[in-house]
Design an enzyme around this catalytic site. Structure first.
Site, short mmCIF file in Angstrom:
data_model
loop_
_atom_site.label_atom_id
_atom_site.label_comp_id
_atom_site.label_asym_id
_atom_site.label_seq_id
_atom_site.Cartn_x
_atom_site.Cartn_y
_atom_site.Cartn_z
N ILE A 17 3.05 -6.89 8.94
CA ILE A 17 4.51 -7.64 9.40
C ILE A 17 5.50 -6.47 9.58
O ILE A 17 6.31 -6.94 10.46
CB ILE A 17 4.60 -8.48 8.53
CG1 ILE A 17 3.57 -9.58 8.41
CG2 ILE A 17 6.18 -9.00 8.53
CD1 ILE A 17 3.78 -10.75 7.04
N ASP A 63 7.57 5.59 -1.67
CA ASP A 63 6.91 4.63 -2.46
C ASP A 63 7.78 3.47 -3.23
O ASP A 63 8.69 3.95 -4.09
CB ASP A 63 6.19 5.39 -3.58
CG ASP A 63 5.39 4.57 -4.46
OD1 ASP A 63 5.35 3.27 -4.50
OD2 ASP A 63 4.18 4.74 -4.83
N ASN A 90 10.27 -5.56 3.15
CA ASN A 90 8.85 -6.12 3.39
C ASN A 90 7.78 -5.62 2.66
O ASN A 90 6.59 -6.39 2.41
CB ASN A 90 8.71 -6.07 4.76
CG ASN A 90 7.23 -6.06 5.23
OD1 ASN A 90 6.84 -7.24 5.55
ND2 ASN A 90 6.50 -4.88 5.28
N TYR A 155 1.06 -13.22 -7.96
CA TYR A 155 1.44 -12.75 -6.57
C TYR A 155 2.54 -14.02 -6.22
O TYR A 155 3.77 -13.71 -5.96
CB TYR A 155 0.43 -12.96 -5.65
CG TYR A 155 0.86 -12.74 -4.17
CD1 TYR A 155 1.27 -11.63 -3.53
CD2 TYR A 155 0.83 -13.77 -3.24
CE1 TYR A 155 1.68 -11.45 -2.30
CE2 TYR A 155 1.40 -13.78 -2.03
CZ TYR A 155 1.83 -12.65 -1.47
OH TYR A 155 2.27 -12.54 -0.13
N1 LIG Z 1 -0.14 -11.60 5.88
C1 LIG Z 1 0.23 -12.49 5.43
O1 LIG Z 1 -0.28 -13.48 5.79
C2 LIG Z 1 1.65 -12.77 4.55
C3 LIG Z 1 1.95 -14.16 4.19
C4 LIG Z 1 3.00 -14.10 3.57
C5 LIG Z 1 3.74 -12.77 3.10
N2 LIG Z 1 3.33 -11.80 3.52
C6 LIG Z 1 4.26 -10.68 2.88
O2 LIG Z 1 4.61 -9.76 3.99
C7 LIG Z 1 4.63 -8.40 3.71
C8 LIG Z 1 3.77 -7.37 4.39
O3 LIG Z 1 2.55 -7.93 4.38
P1 LIG Z 1 1.33 -7.40 5.29
O4 LIG Z 1 0.42 -8.45 5.63
O5 LIG Z 1 2.18 -6.91 6.62
O6 LIG Z 1 0.71 -6.19 4.53
P2 LIG Z 1 -0.02 -4.82 4.93
O7 LIG Z 1 -0.83 -4.63 3.94
O8 LIG Z 1 -0.97 -5.09 6.26
O9 LIG Z 1 1.19 -3.74 5.12
C9 LIG Z 1 2.02 -3.68 4.07
C10 LIG Z 1 2.67 -2.06 4.32
O10 LIG Z 1 3.47 -1.91 3.10
C11 LIG Z 1 3.08 -0.58 2.99
N3 LIG Z 1 3.24 -0.39 1.23
C12 LIG Z 1 2.27 -0.93 0.31
N4 LIG Z 1 2.78 -0.45 -0.66
C13 LIG Z 1 3.73 0.28 -0.73
C14 LIG Z 1 4.56 0.89 -1.59
N5 LIG Z 1 4.47 1.09 -2.89
N6 LIG Z 1 5.59 1.80 -1.15
C15 LIG Z 1 5.96 1.89 0.09
N7 LIG Z 1 5.29 0.88 1.03
C16 LIG Z 1 4.13 0.32 0.82
C17 LIG Z 1 1.55 -0.46 3.20
O11 LIG Z 1 1.36 1.26 3.35
C18 LIG Z 1 1.71 -1.06 4.65
O12 LIG Z 1 2.18 -0.30 5.64
C19 LIG Z 1 4.19 -8.60 2.10
O13 LIG Z 1 5.48 -8.56 1.19
C20 LIG Z 1 3.65 -9.64 1.83
O14 LIG Z 1 3.63 -10.31 0.62
C21 LIG Z 1 2.21 -11.48 4.23
#
Ligand SMILES: NC(=O)c1ccc[n+]([C@@H]2O[C@H](COP(=O)([O-])OP(=O)(O)OC[C@H]3O[C@@H](n4cnc5c(N)ncnc54)[C@H](O)[C@@H]3O)[C@@H](O)[C@H]2O)c1
Length: 255
Positions: A17, A63, A90, A155
């Site tokens: 995202i 981080d 995010n 979560y």
């Molecule tokens: N994918 C979904 O269906 C969904 C639904 C609702 C909410 N979300 C929320 O959207 C956000 C992004 O989710 P996503 O699905 O894109 O995840 P993803 O794992 O595909 O991407 C997450 C990104 O965050 C980075 N990251 C992880 N830990 C980190 C840290 N400690 N410091 C800095 N960067 C860090 C990762 O390297 C990655 O680039 C999250 O907060 C998640 O809770 C996702």
């Protein structure tokens, strides 16, 4: 060019995202700072988008568990681009489905550190800069904040905390010209989603079931979430604050 001459920070912007947000803001002419631990993927995305223009993308190793590093990276962003107009909180993780009996308090605190404390800290350190630009904060919460989720109590609680923070901060910062909103996606096709499915006995049928939860029979693309973030970051949403925008493809309809 709705974000020309403006700067946004996207935490976790290297993939999923966050990367969708980075693409949308860069295509709108913005300066984009990616804060991520995966700087290789972040730099690959930045190189692609910088070649395409019109926006500029820079990557900052950050981080988000390290709040001092968040503060420093925000200052580096302002030094690089001159100002800050929007913070998209995010970065986040979703652990495998785990019942409460098997979730340790250490696991809970670890998850809050990544998903929530980072959101609070980044907002805290961004606010002095956002006051100068009448900027905005967008917190990436989740439909789990309002619907719950099976074996995901820790979560869902982190996502609920982000939503509550959004409302309280909107009250506090509105008089200072800063708007704060949250985006609540249902299911988005990202690496996190596919990793989560891979922890289940039948990943393919899990992804199919998750797709069919939306009335369109599919998950959202990351850019569809990014476009909502851009809307919340511009004057197009000038009278919207403290809201959790449910970007859920009808997933909560038709009980
Ligand atoms: N994918 C979904 O269906 C969904 C639904 C609702 C909410 N979300 C929320 O959207 C956000 C992004 O989710 P996503 O699905 O894109 O995840 P993803 O794992 O595909 O991407 C997450 C990104 O965050 C980075 N990251 C992880 N830990 C980190 C840290 N400690 N410091 C800095 N960067 C860090 C990762 O390297 C990655 O680039 C999250 O907060 C998640 O809770 C996702």
């Amino acid at each position: 060019m709705r974000f020309q001459n403006r700067t946004v920070i996207v935490t976790g912007g290297s993939q999923g995202i966050g990367a969708g947000c980075v693409r949308v803001f860069a295509e709108a002419g913005g300066n984009v700072a990616i804060f991520d631990i995966d700087t290789v993927a972040g730099q690959r995305l930045a190189d692609e988008l910088n070649a395409a223009g019109p926006g500029r993308v820079a990557v900052f190793a950050c981080d988000v568990r390290d709040t001092a590093r968040i503060a420093a990276a925000i200052e580096e962003t302002v030094a690089e681009f001159g100002q800050l107009d929007c913070l998209v909180n995010n970065a986040g993780v979703h652990p495998p489905a785990t019942p409460i009996d098997d979730t340790s308090i250490d696991d809970l605190e670890h998850l809050f550190r990544i998903n929530f404390v980072s959101t609070y800290a980044a907002a805290k350190y961004a606010v002095p800069h956002l006051r100068k630009t009448s900027g905005t904060i967008v917190n990436m919460s989740s439909m789990t904040a309002v619907l719950g989720q099976h074996q995901s109590s820790a979560y869902a609680a982190t996502k609920g905390a982000q939503l509550s923070l959004t409302k309280a901060l909107a009250v506090e910062l509105g008089p200072q010209g800063i708007r704060v909103n949250a985006v609540l996606p249902s299911n988005v096709d990202t690496p996190l989603m596919r990793q989560w499915a891979a922890t289940l006995p039948d990943p393919a049928s899990a992804l199919k079931r998750v797709s069919e939860l939306q009335v369109f029979g599919r998950m959202a693309a990351p850019e569809e979430i990014g476009r909502v973030c851009l809307f919340l970051a511009t004057e197009d949403s000038s009278f919207i604050t403290g809201q959790g925008i449910e970007v859920e493809g009808g997933a909560s309809l038709d009980y």
